[in-house]
Design a protein around this motif. Structure first.
Motif, PDB file in Angstrom:
ATOM      1  N   ARG A  66      98.963   4.680  82.506  1.00  8.78           N
ATOM      2  CA  ARG A  66      99.341   6.012  82.978  1.00  8.78           C
ATOM      3  C   ARG A  66      98.957   7.130  82.016  1.00  8.78           C
ATOM      4  NH1 ARG A  66     100.453   6.667  88.220  1.00  8.78           N
ATOM      5  NH2 ARG A  66     101.564   4.871  88.996  1.00  8.78           N
ATOM      6  N   ASN A  67      98.453   6.772  80.834  1.00 13.50           N
ATOM      7  CA  ASN A  67      98.083   7.754  79.817  1.00 13.50           C
ATOM      8  C   ASN A  67      96.920   8.610  80.321  1.00 13.50           C
ATOM      9  OD1 ASN A  67      97.513   9.167  77.537  1.00 13.50           O
ATOM     10  ND2 ASN A  67      97.121   7.399  76.242  1.00 13.50           N
ATOM     11  N   PRO A  68      97.034   9.934  80.279  1.00  7.06           N
ATOM     12  CA  PRO A  68      95.938  10.775  80.768  1.00  7.06           C
ATOM     13  C   PRO A  68      94.691  10.691  79.884  1.00  7.06           C
ATOM     14  CG  PRO A  68      97.680  12.115  79.819  1.00  7.06           C
ATOM     15  CD  PRO A  68      98.184  10.704  79.861  1.00  7.06           C
ATOM     16  N   LEU A  69      94.814  10.202  78.667  1.00 11.58           N
ATOM     17  CA  LEU A  69      93.656  10.061  77.800  1.00 11.58           C
ATOM     18  C   LEU A  69      92.975   8.702  77.955  1.00 11.58           C
ATOM     19  CD1 LEU A  69      95.080  11.684  74.567  1.00 11.58           C
ATOM     20  CD2 LEU A  69      93.630  12.720  76.307  1.00 11.58           C
ATOM     21  N   ASN A  70      93.415   7.903  78.904  1.00  6.18           N
ATOM     22  CA  ASN A  70      92.814   6.600  79.156  1.00  6.18           C
ATOM     23  C   ASN A  70      91.373   6.798  79.619  1.00  6.18           C
ATOM     24  OD1 ASN A  70      92.170   4.013  79.867  1.00  6.18           O
ATOM     25  ND2 ASN A  70      93.768   3.798  81.411  1.00  6.18           N
ATOM     26  N   PRO A  71      90.378   6.238  78.909  1.00  2.34           N
ATOM     27  CA  PRO A  71      88.985   6.462  79.309  1.00  2.34           C
ATOM     28  C   PRO A  71      88.635   5.841  80.649  1.00  2.34           C
ATOM     29  CG  PRO A  71      89.100   4.837  77.560  1.00  2.34           C
ATOM     30  CD  PRO A  71      90.481   5.403  77.727  1.00  2.34           C
ATOM     31  N   PHE A  72      89.389   4.858  81.110  1.00  3.61           N
ATOM     32  CA  PHE A  72      89.076   4.209  82.372  1.00  3.61           C
ATOM     33  C   PHE A  72      89.574   5.001  83.573  1.00  3.61           C
ATOM     34  CE2 PHE A  72      89.451   0.834  79.188  1.00  3.61           C
ATOM     35  CZ  PHE A  72      88.124   0.434  79.194  1.00  3.61           C
ATOM     36  N   SER A  73      90.417   6.008  83.346  1.00  2.00           N
ATOM     37  CA  SER A  73      90.910   6.808  84.460  1.00  2.00           C
ATOM     38  C   SER A  73      90.036   8.034  84.710  1.00  2.00           C
ATOM     39  CB  SER A  73      92.349   7.249  84.190  1.00  2.00           C
ATOM     40  OG  SER A  73      92.388   8.122  83.071  1.00  2.00           O
ATOM     41  N   ALA A  74      89.136   8.352  83.794  1.00  2.00           N
ATOM     42  CA  ALA A  74      88.286   9.531  83.942  1.00  2.00           C
ATOM     43  C   ALA A  74      87.131   9.234  84.903  1.00  2.00           C
ATOM     44  CB  ALA A  74      87.736   9.950  82.582  1.00  2.00           C
ATOM     45  N   ASP A  75      86.599  10.306  85.529  1.00  2.00           N
ATOM     46  CA  ASP A  75      85.467  10.139  86.438  1.00  2.00           C
ATOM     47  C   ASP A  75      84.170   9.917  85.684  1.00  2.00           C
ATOM     48  OD1 ASP A  75      87.014  10.388  88.690  1.00  2.00           O
ATOM     49  OD2 ASP A  75      86.736  12.551  88.818  1.00  2.00           O
ATOM     50  N   LYS A  76      84.012  10.590  84.548  1.00  2.00           N
ATOM     51  CA  LYS A  76      82.794  10.447  83.755  1.00  2.00           C
ATOM     52  C   LYS A  76      83.152   9.952  82.361  1.00  2.00           C
ATOM     53  CE  LYS A  76      79.879  13.880  85.945  1.00  2.00           C
ATOM     54  NZ  LYS A  76      78.991  15.010  85.722  1.00  2.00           N
ATOM     55  N   VAL A  77      82.561   8.818  81.971  1.00  2.00           N
ATOM     56  CA  VAL A  77      82.810   8.224  80.668  1.00  2.00           C
ATOM     57  C   VAL A  77      81.482   7.730  80.104  1.00  2.00           C
ATOM     58  CG1 VAL A  77      83.990   6.376  79.410  1.00  2.00           C
ATOM     59  CG2 VAL A  77      85.116   7.482  81.323  1.00  2.00           C
ATOM     60  N   VAL A  78      81.259   7.968  78.801  1.00  2.20           N
ATOM     61  CA  VAL A  78      80.081   7.450  78.107  1.00  2.20           C
ATOM     62  C   VAL A  78      80.566   6.588  76.955  1.00  2.20           C
ATOM     63  CG1 VAL A  78      78.008   8.031  76.817  1.00  2.20           C
ATOM     64  CG2 VAL A  78      78.717   9.477  78.718  1.00  2.20           C
ATOM     65  N   VAL A  79      80.128   5.332  76.920  1.00  2.00           N
ATOM     66  CA  VAL A  79      80.512   4.399  75.866  1.00  2.00           C
ATOM     67  C   VAL A  79      79.236   3.998  75.121  1.00  2.00           C
ATOM     68  CG1 VAL A  79      81.529   2.155  75.341  1.00  2.00           C
ATOM     69  CG2 VAL A  79      82.429   3.525  77.223  1.00  2.00           C
ATOM     70  N   VAL A  80      79.246   4.169  73.786  1.00  2.00           N
ATOM     71  CA  VAL A  80      78.108   3.788  72.956  1.00  2.00           C
ATOM     72  C   VAL A  80      78.522   2.572  72.136  1.00  2.00           C
ATOM     73  CG1 VAL A  80      76.513   4.522  71.162  1.00  2.00           C
ATOM     74  CG2 VAL A  80      77.337   6.179  72.827  1.00  2.00           C
ATOM     75  N   GLY A 121      73.296   3.457  66.400  1.00  2.00           N
ATOM     76  CA  GLY A 121      72.367   3.506  65.283  1.00  2.00           C
ATOM     77  C   GLY A 121      71.658   2.208  64.996  1.00  2.00           C
ATOM     78  N   GLU A 122      72.025   1.130  65.654  1.00  2.00           N
ATOM     79  CA  GLU A 122      71.372  -0.156  65.423  1.00  2.00           C
ATOM     80  C   GLU A 122      70.249  -0.357  66.426  1.00  2.00           C
ATOM     81  OE1 GLU A 122      74.198  -3.320  65.349  1.00  2.00           O
ATOM     82  OE2 GLU A 122      75.489  -2.304  63.911  1.00  2.00           O
ATOM     83  N   ALA A 123      69.403  -1.342  66.159  1.00  2.00           N
ATOM     84  CA  ALA A 123      68.257  -1.594  67.035  1.00  2.00           C
ATOM     85  C   ALA A 123      68.691  -2.090  68.418  1.00  2.00           C
ATOM     86  CB  ALA A 123      67.326  -2.612  66.392  1.00  2.00           C
ATOM     87  N   ASN A 124      69.844  -2.750  68.507  1.00  2.00           N
ATOM     88  CA  ASN A 124      70.309  -3.276  69.799  1.00  2.00           C
ATOM     89  C   ASN A 124      71.439  -2.420  70.378  1.00  2.00           C
ATOM     90  OD1 ASN A 124      72.172  -3.968  67.876  1.00  2.00           O
ATOM     91  ND2 ASN A 124      72.391  -6.074  68.539  1.00  2.00           N
ATOM     92  N   MET A 125      71.360  -1.115  70.204  1.00  2.00           N
ATOM     93  CA  MET A 125      72.368  -0.179  70.698  1.00  2.00           C
ATOM     94  C   MET A 125      72.376  -0.180  72.224  1.00  2.00           C
ATOM     95  SD  MET A 125      72.784   3.890  69.915  1.00  2.00           S
ATOM     96  CE  MET A 125      71.288   4.398  70.703  1.00  2.00           C
ATOM     97  N   ARG A 126      73.559  -0.015  72.808  1.00  2.82           N
ATOM     98  CA  ARG A 126      73.696   0.014  74.262  1.00  2.82           C
ATOM     99  C   ARG A 126      74.572   1.198  74.647  1.00  2.82           C
ATOM    100  NH1 ARG A 126      76.408  -4.980  77.094  1.00  2.82           N
ATOM    101  NH2 ARG A 126      75.423  -5.875  75.298  1.00  2.82           N
ATOM    102  N   ILE A 127      74.172   1.929  75.673  1.00  4.03           N
ATOM    103  CA  ILE A 127      74.936   3.072  76.180  1.00  4.03           C
ATOM    104  C   ILE A 127      75.321   2.766  77.620  1.00  4.03           C
ATOM    105  CG2 ILE A 127      74.905   5.529  76.725  1.00  4.03           C
ATOM    106  CD1 ILE A 127      72.808   5.862  74.527  1.00  4.03           C
ATOM    107  N   THR A 128      76.605   2.877  77.926  1.00  4.38           N
ATOM    108  CA  THR A 128      77.100   2.668  79.281  1.00  4.38           C
ATOM    109  C   THR A 128      77.681   3.980  79.780  1.00  4.38           C
ATOM    110  OG1 THR A 128      77.637   0.384  78.716  1.00  4.38           O
ATOM    111  CG2 THR A 128      78.614   1.277  80.730  1.00  4.38           C
ATOM    112  N   VAL A 129      77.222   4.424  80.950  1.00  2.00           N
ATOM    113  CA  VAL A 129      77.667   5.680  81.543  1.00  2.00           C
ATOM    114  C   VAL A 129      78.373   5.353  82.852  1.00  2.00           C
ATOM    115  CG1 VAL A 129      76.956   7.915  82.442  1.00  2.00           C
ATOM    116  CG2 VAL A 129      75.711   6.904  80.521  1.00  2.00           C
ATOM    117  N   LYS A 130      79.616   5.845  82.991  1.00  6.80           N
ATOM    118  CA  LYS A 130      80.380   5.664  84.225  1.00  6.80           C
ATOM    119  C   LYS A 130      80.519   7.017  84.894  1.00  6.80           C
ATOM    120  CE  LYS A 130      84.927   4.787  85.994  1.00  6.80           C
ATOM    121  NZ  LYS A 130      86.263   5.181  85.688  1.00  6.80           N
TER     122      LYS A 130
END
Length: 101
Positions: A36-50, A54-63
């Motif tokens: 129920r926390n409003p700062l929960n990243p899974f409740s937002a419409d747009k989220v970017v997770v890195v 900085g590493e060679a196998n970096m992954r970016i996930t955009v929701k």
């Protein structure tokens, strides 16, 4: 008819069972608070997770809404055409400052 004998009243296992029940209730309450926390990243419409920045196998996930897009670094240095947009400086306390040209 006796449902509980005097030996069953002093059984230490009953105390352990009560503690387990108490911890389950506390965990359930904490999970509800986290969801129920409003700062929960899974409740937002747009989220970017890195992941592994900085590493060679970096992954970016955009929701965006219900759609997930995943970008993976190939480890190659990017090339292309463009112009210099400014300069970035790192301060002694770790902050970064961008100065446009």
């Amino acid at each position: 008819m006796r449902f509980l004998e005097s030996e069953e009243l002093d059984d230490p296992i009953l105390s352990v069972v009560n503690l387990v029940d108490l911890f389950l209730v506390v965990i359930a309450v904490l999970m509800i608070v986290i969801l129920r926390n409003p700062l929960n990243p899974f409740s937002a419409d747009k989220v970017v997770v890195v992941e592994r920045p900085g590493e060679a196998n970096m992954r970016i996930t955009v929701k965006e809404g219900e759609e997930l897009t995943r970008y993976e670094a190939s480890g190659e240095i990017g090339e292309g055409q463009g112009v210099r947009a400014g300069v970035t400086y790192r301060l002694p306390d770790g902050r970064m400052i961008y100065v446009p040209e």
